[in-house]
Enzyme design. Structure first.
Site, PDB file in Angstrom:
ATOM      1  N   ARG A 143      -1.125  -9.233  13.127  1.00 39.55           N
ATOM      2  CA  ARG A 143      -1.703  -8.199  12.257  1.00 39.55           C
ATOM      3  C   ARG A 143      -2.493  -8.846  11.109  1.00 39.55           C
ATOM      4  O   ARG A 143      -3.526  -8.329  10.689  1.00 39.55           O
ATOM      5  CB  ARG A 143      -0.593  -7.289  11.703  1.00 39.55           C
ATOM      6  CG  ARG A 143      -0.053  -6.332  12.771  1.00 39.55           C
ATOM      7  CD  ARG A 143       1.295  -5.754  12.395  1.00 39.55           C
ATOM      8  NE  ARG A 143       1.231  -4.863  11.268  1.00 39.55           N
ATOM      9  CZ  ARG A 143       2.307  -4.550  10.529  1.00 39.55           C
ATOM     10  NH1 ARG A 143       3.488  -5.076  10.789  1.00 39.55           N
ATOM     11  NH2 ARG A 143       2.163  -3.722   9.529  1.00 39.55           N
ATOM     12  N   LYS A 198       0.830  -1.220   0.000  1.00 40.52           N
ATOM     13  CA  LYS A 198       0.000   0.000   0.000  1.00 40.52           C
ATOM     14  C   LYS A 198       0.864   1.270   0.000  1.00 40.52           C
ATOM     15  O   LYS A 198       0.601   2.192  -0.766  1.00 40.52           O
ATOM     16  CB  LYS A 198      -0.950   0.021   1.211  1.00 40.52           C
ATOM     17  CG  LYS A 198      -1.954  -1.121   1.243  1.00 40.52           C
ATOM     18  CD  LYS A 198      -3.016  -0.916   2.312  1.00 40.52           C
ATOM     19  CE  LYS A 198      -2.475  -0.925   3.723  1.00 40.52           C
ATOM     20  NZ  LYS A 198      -2.000  -2.247   4.191  1.00 40.52           N
ATOM     21  N   ARG A 217      10.980  -5.864   5.533  1.00 39.88           N
ATOM     22  CA  ARG A 217      10.832  -4.424   5.802  1.00 39.88           C
ATOM     23  C   ARG A 217      11.327  -4.095   7.204  1.00 39.88           C
ATOM     24  O   ARG A 217      11.908  -3.032   7.434  1.00 39.88           O
ATOM     25  CB  ARG A 217       9.349  -4.033   5.649  1.00 39.88           C
ATOM     26  CG  ARG A 217       9.087  -2.552   5.857  1.00 39.88           C
ATOM     27  CD  ARG A 217       7.667  -2.177   5.517  1.00 39.88           C
ATOM     28  NE  ARG A 217       6.698  -2.725   6.457  1.00 39.88           N
ATOM     29  CZ  ARG A 217       5.374  -2.642   6.317  1.00 39.88           C
ATOM     30  NH1 ARG A 217       4.863  -2.048   5.259  1.00 39.88           N
ATOM     31  NH2 ARG A 217       4.558  -3.161   7.204  1.00 39.88           N
ATOM     32  N   ARG A 275      10.276  -0.207  12.555  1.00 34.61           N
ATOM     33  CA  ARG A 275       8.946  -0.327  13.147  1.00 34.61           C
ATOM     34  C   ARG A 275       8.892  -1.506  14.108  1.00 34.61           C
ATOM     35  O   ARG A 275       9.241  -2.630  13.738  1.00 34.61           O
ATOM     36  CB  ARG A 275       7.892  -0.511  12.042  1.00 34.61           C
ATOM     37  CG  ARG A 275       7.485   0.798  11.400  1.00 34.61           C
ATOM     38  CD  ARG A 275       6.525   0.574  10.261  1.00 34.61           C
ATOM     39  NE  ARG A 275       5.320  -0.174  10.646  1.00 34.61           N
ATOM     40  CZ  ARG A 275       4.258  -0.282   9.880  1.00 34.61           C
ATOM     41  NH1 ARG A 275       4.234   0.307   8.693  1.00 34.61           N
ATOM     42  NH2 ARG A 275       3.216  -0.978  10.276  1.00 34.61           N
ATOM     43  N   ARG A 316     -10.346   0.432   7.956  1.00 43.67           N
ATOM     44  CA  ARG A 316      -9.956  -0.935   8.299  1.00 43.67           C
ATOM     45  C   ARG A 316     -11.114  -1.698   8.925  1.00 43.67           C
ATOM     46  O   ARG A 316     -10.953  -2.877   9.263  1.00 43.67           O
ATOM     47  CB  ARG A 316      -8.795  -0.904   9.281  1.00 43.67           C
ATOM     48  CG  ARG A 316      -7.407  -1.054   8.630  1.00 43.67           C
ATOM     49  CD  ARG A 316      -6.395  -0.927   9.751  1.00 43.67           C
ATOM     50  NE  ARG A 316      -5.112  -1.543   9.500  1.00 43.67           N
ATOM     51  CZ  ARG A 316      -4.047  -0.885   9.090  1.00 43.67           C
ATOM     52  NH1 ARG A 316      -4.098   0.387   8.794  1.00 43.67           N
ATOM     53  NH2 ARG A 316      -2.886  -1.515   8.957  1.00 43.67           N
TER      54      ARG A 316
END
Ligand code: AMP
Length: 191
Positions: free
Chosen positions: A146, A14, A129, A135, A90
């Site tokens: 998640r 995204k 990532r 993060r 969401r």
């Protein structure tokens, strides 16, 4: 006004594709994840509340997110070409709130770009990532939570937008430019 929702599981691309959409169409970017990370960094009350949910791979409560989104949208002003909503909505409640917010402004969602990627690839991408994102939620354990959250609370939105005739299914596996070419076709069809 072009109001694009970019939709997909964590790791579906995204953020990457949002950057390309912004460069091509000159729309404003609203990423609720980025806004929340900004709040955490600034040490605000909202940031403190949100970090507990984020670190558990859970969704931040709708009421907090909807108020935050409305304020972020208002701050963009009226003189814009449109918005790409990244990581929002969401939940069905958030999608309904977005419809209401846009309707009050005489607007609507133009299209929903649904990036579809299989689970194994998603987990691989999130872990990769994590090596550079810094993060706290980009690790295998939180990534799996998640994904569970995505399937139980967010995926129902796909049907919501299919029923509204807004869902554009995009294969999210391939080259960044190849995927973007498909996205461009979907956006140009509603422009
Ligand atoms: P993201 O950067 O979009 O992957 O978001 C990171 C985390 O922020 C998510 O796992 C949620 O905990 C929280 N978050 C971001 N956007 C939302 C939203 N629209 N509703 C609820 N929680 C959100």
């Amino acid at each position: 006004m072009l109001n694009i929702v970019i939709f997909g599981a964590p790791g579906s691309g995204k953020g990457t594709q949002s950057d390309k959409i912004i460069a091509e169409y000159g729309v404003e970017h609203i990423s609720t994840g980025d806004v929340l990370r900004g709040e955490i960094k600034a040490g605000t009350e909202l940031g403190k509340t949100a970090s507990a949910y984020i670190n558990e791979g859970k969704l931040v409560p709708d009421s907090l997110i909807i108020d935050m989104l409305a304020a972020t949208l208002d701050a963009k002003g009226k003189d814009i070409k449109g918005v790409i909503f990244d990581g929002f909505p969401r939940t069905i409640a958030q999608a309904e709130a977005l419809n209401d917010m846009l309707a009050k402004r005489g607007q609507s969602v133009s299209t929903v770009i649904g990036l579809e990627v299989d689970d194994a690839e998603l987990i691989k991408r999130i872990i990769a990532r994590g090596a550079t994102s810094g993060r706290a939620d980009d690790n295998e354990e939180t990534a799996k939570k998640r994904l569970d959250t995505y399937y139980s609370q967010t995926l129902p939105l796909k049907d919501f937008y299919i029923k509204e005739g807004k869902y554009a299914k995009i294969n999210g596996v391939g080259t960044i430019d190849g995927i973007f070419a498909d996205i461009k076709k979907a956006i140009d069809a509603v422009k």
